[in-house]
Write an enzyme that holds these catalytic residues in place. Sequence first.
Site, PDB file in Angstrom:
ATOM      1  N   TYR A 177      36.660  -5.958  -2.145  1.00  0.00           N
ATOM      2  CA  TYR A 177      35.741  -7.093  -2.084  1.00  0.00           C
ATOM      3  C   TYR A 177      36.538  -8.387  -2.039  1.00  0.00           C
ATOM      4  O   TYR A 177      36.185  -9.316  -1.305  1.00  0.00           O
ATOM      5  CB  TYR A 177      34.801  -7.092  -3.298  1.00  0.00           C
ATOM      6  CG  TYR A 177      33.815  -5.951  -3.280  1.00  0.00           C
ATOM      7  CD1 TYR A 177      32.613  -6.055  -2.585  1.00  0.00           C
ATOM      8  CD2 TYR A 177      34.074  -4.767  -3.958  1.00  0.00           C
ATOM      9  CE1 TYR A 177      31.710  -5.010  -2.555  1.00  0.00           C
ATOM     10  CE2 TYR A 177      33.182  -3.715  -3.944  1.00  0.00           C
ATOM     11  CZ  TYR A 177      31.995  -3.844  -3.241  1.00  0.00           C
ATOM     12  OH  TYR A 177      31.108  -2.804  -3.209  1.00  0.00           O
ATOM     13  N   ASN A 235      23.465  -4.037   3.640  1.00  0.00           N
ATOM     14  CA  ASN A 235      23.771  -3.404   4.918  1.00  0.00           C
ATOM     15  C   ASN A 235      22.675  -2.389   5.258  1.00  0.00           C
ATOM     16  O   ASN A 235      22.495  -1.417   4.542  1.00  0.00           O
ATOM     17  CB  ASN A 235      25.133  -2.708   4.813  1.00  0.00           C
ATOM     18  CG  ASN A 235      25.443  -1.820   5.997  1.00  0.00           C
ATOM     19  OD1 ASN A 235      24.845  -1.930   7.058  1.00  0.00           O
ATOM     20  ND2 ASN A 235      26.389  -0.917   5.801  1.00  0.00           N
ATOM     21  N   CYS A 285      30.122   0.371   4.929  1.00  0.00           N
ATOM     22  CA  CYS A 285      30.196  -0.303   3.631  1.00  0.00           C
ATOM     23  C   CYS A 285      30.791   0.602   2.556  1.00  0.00           C
ATOM     24  O   CYS A 285      31.266   0.102   1.525  1.00  0.00           O
ATOM     25  CB  CYS A 285      28.832  -0.836   3.219  1.00  0.00           C
ATOM     26  SG  CYS A 285      27.541   0.405   3.113  1.00  0.00           S
ATOM     27  N   HIS A 286      30.817   1.903   2.802  1.00  0.00           N
ATOM     28  CA  HIS A 286      31.419   2.816   1.826  1.00  0.00           C
ATOM     29  C   HIS A 286      32.931   2.617   1.738  1.00  0.00           C
ATOM     30  O   HIS A 286      33.554   3.091   0.795  1.00  0.00           O
ATOM     31  CB  HIS A 286      31.094   4.275   2.184  1.00  0.00           C
ATOM     32  CG  HIS A 286      31.607   4.712   3.514  1.00  0.00           C
ATOM     33  ND1 HIS A 286      30.945   4.420   4.698  1.00  0.00           N
ATOM     34  CD2 HIS A 286      32.720   5.402   3.854  1.00  0.00           C
ATOM     35  CE1 HIS A 286      31.642   4.919   5.707  1.00  0.00           C
ATOM     36  NE2 HIS A 286      32.715   5.519   5.225  1.00  0.00           N
ATOM     37  N   GLU A 319      36.842  11.183   5.103  1.00  0.00           N
ATOM     38  CA  GLU A 319      37.627  10.411   6.070  1.00  0.00           C
ATOM     39  C   GLU A 319      39.126  10.586   5.846  1.00  0.00           C
ATOM     40  O   GLU A 319      39.893  10.579   6.801  1.00  0.00           O
ATOM     41  CB  GLU A 319      37.247   8.934   6.003  1.00  0.00           C
ATOM     42  CG  GLU A 319      35.867   8.675   6.559  1.00  0.00           C
ATOM     43  CD  GLU A 319      35.512   7.205   6.622  1.00  0.00           C
ATOM     44  OE1 GLU A 319      36.376   6.334   6.353  1.00  0.00           O
ATOM     45  OE2 GLU A 319      34.356   6.907   6.951  1.00  0.00           O
TER      46      GLU A 319
END
Length: 161
Positions: free
Chosen positions: A96, A117, A125-126, A152
Site C-alpha cells: 500500500y 475494486n 487487488c490481491h 501465482e
Amino acid sequence: MPASSTCCQTPLGVMMLRGGEAGLVSAEFVAEAEGAASSNRQRDLPRPLKEAAAWLEAYFEGRELQRPKLHASGTAFQTAVWDQLLQVPYGQTVTYQDLADRLHTAPRAIGGAVGRNPLALFIPCHRVVGSRGQLTGYAWGLERKQWLLDHERSAPVILLP
C-alpha cells in the site's frame, strides 16, 4: 443495453461476471445459488463476457490470455489506483505504501480504492500487501488472497497471444 451476466466455477467458488459490449463491469465471488439463478447462457453473452470467462479459466490453469476489455466505474482517484494495480506483474506483490508513494497520497486512501475494486482478479487487488509483506484485508477473504498469491507463485505463467 442492460448488462449481461454469467457465472464461472473456479477453485475458489463461483465468480459472477457482469458486463456488456462496452466491457466487463464487475467480477465477484457469489454463493452457488445466486450464480445458478442469474446466469445467461454462454452463447448469448456479449463478446467481452465470453473473453472474460476464457481469461478466468486460463488464469486458474496457469496461463495468461490478453485481459478482456474492462469497463470499471470509479472516481478518478480509484481509476488511477486500479491502473497501478494492472501494472503489478503476475506472481509479484506491491505494498500500500509503494502505491501511495507513486500516487502521492496516503496508504489508507490506497486501501479505500483497492477495496472498491469491482473486478476481482481482472484488476489484481490481491497483489497488494502490507508494508512488511503481511496479508491485509481482501473483500473476498484472506484465505482466497493467500490462495491466489500461492497460485501465482507456484504456477509459472504461460503467455498466449
